[in-house]
Design a protein around this motif. Sequence first.
Motif: not given
Length: 283
Positions: A193-199
Amino acid sequence: MEILQTAAELQARTEKWRQAGQRIGLVPTMGALHEGHLQLVRAAAQENDVVVVSIFVNPTQFNNADDFRLYPRVPDADAALLAPAGCTVLFLPSVEQMYPRPTVLTFDFGPLERVMEGAHRPGHFNGVATVVSKLFHLSRPHRAYFGQKDLQQVAIIRQLTADLSFDLDLVAFPTVREADGLAMSSRNRRLSPADRAMAPQLHQALVLGAAALAQGQPAEVAQAAAAQHLAASPGISLEYFEVVDAQTLQPVSGAVQAGQTVALCVAAQLGGVRLIDNLVVPA
């Protein structure tokens, strides 16, 4: 929709279609389908009499064993999406069907594969060219459909098609994006979820670089601005950000000339997931 698992079955089916004068559309995929794939399938269904969709996670195009092992595989969910999209035959072969014996033939695409993905993933495009050639021979399509997100792959397959005189039209569709700009990709499923928000920062870096070019800034300035933008996002590990000629994919230096079409291309790692994206300007 019919599901075929052997090369012989697919060859028999496509030969029958050819003899009946039916036009064949092919959509090669590695599965874990998303809206970008489905747009290709719908277009193929509109422009052809029958549509073959292949799902095959091709081991020869992976130079990272973990990436191959972790690549999403959801064939049942994929099949449920394909039937209403207009797929006639889902080709779902095993590795043994596609590679009954080890291949020794190698492809060399010259300067086209010595940059970006080719430079960072040695042997990748040899694997792509091998499996696509096999799929072209087995399905004998009149048209084959690919997504423009894999810009360099499309260029490689275009050269492959021309050099080996495959009798088909190559159709490339624009990148399909999420609402926040992230290019749709099967690998997105692996993002936390954190990486998806940053992608989405990858797309924002492309837009930032394109804006710099539109202002007359040199390609080097656009690259530096994009790299600086991504460096401010913890967790994003930039592999490359390039400004290249959209046709040759060779690096561009200085200001973009009037009438010149360039592509901004990026590759980065987020939490062990490798993502790529590009933006062609002017579109």
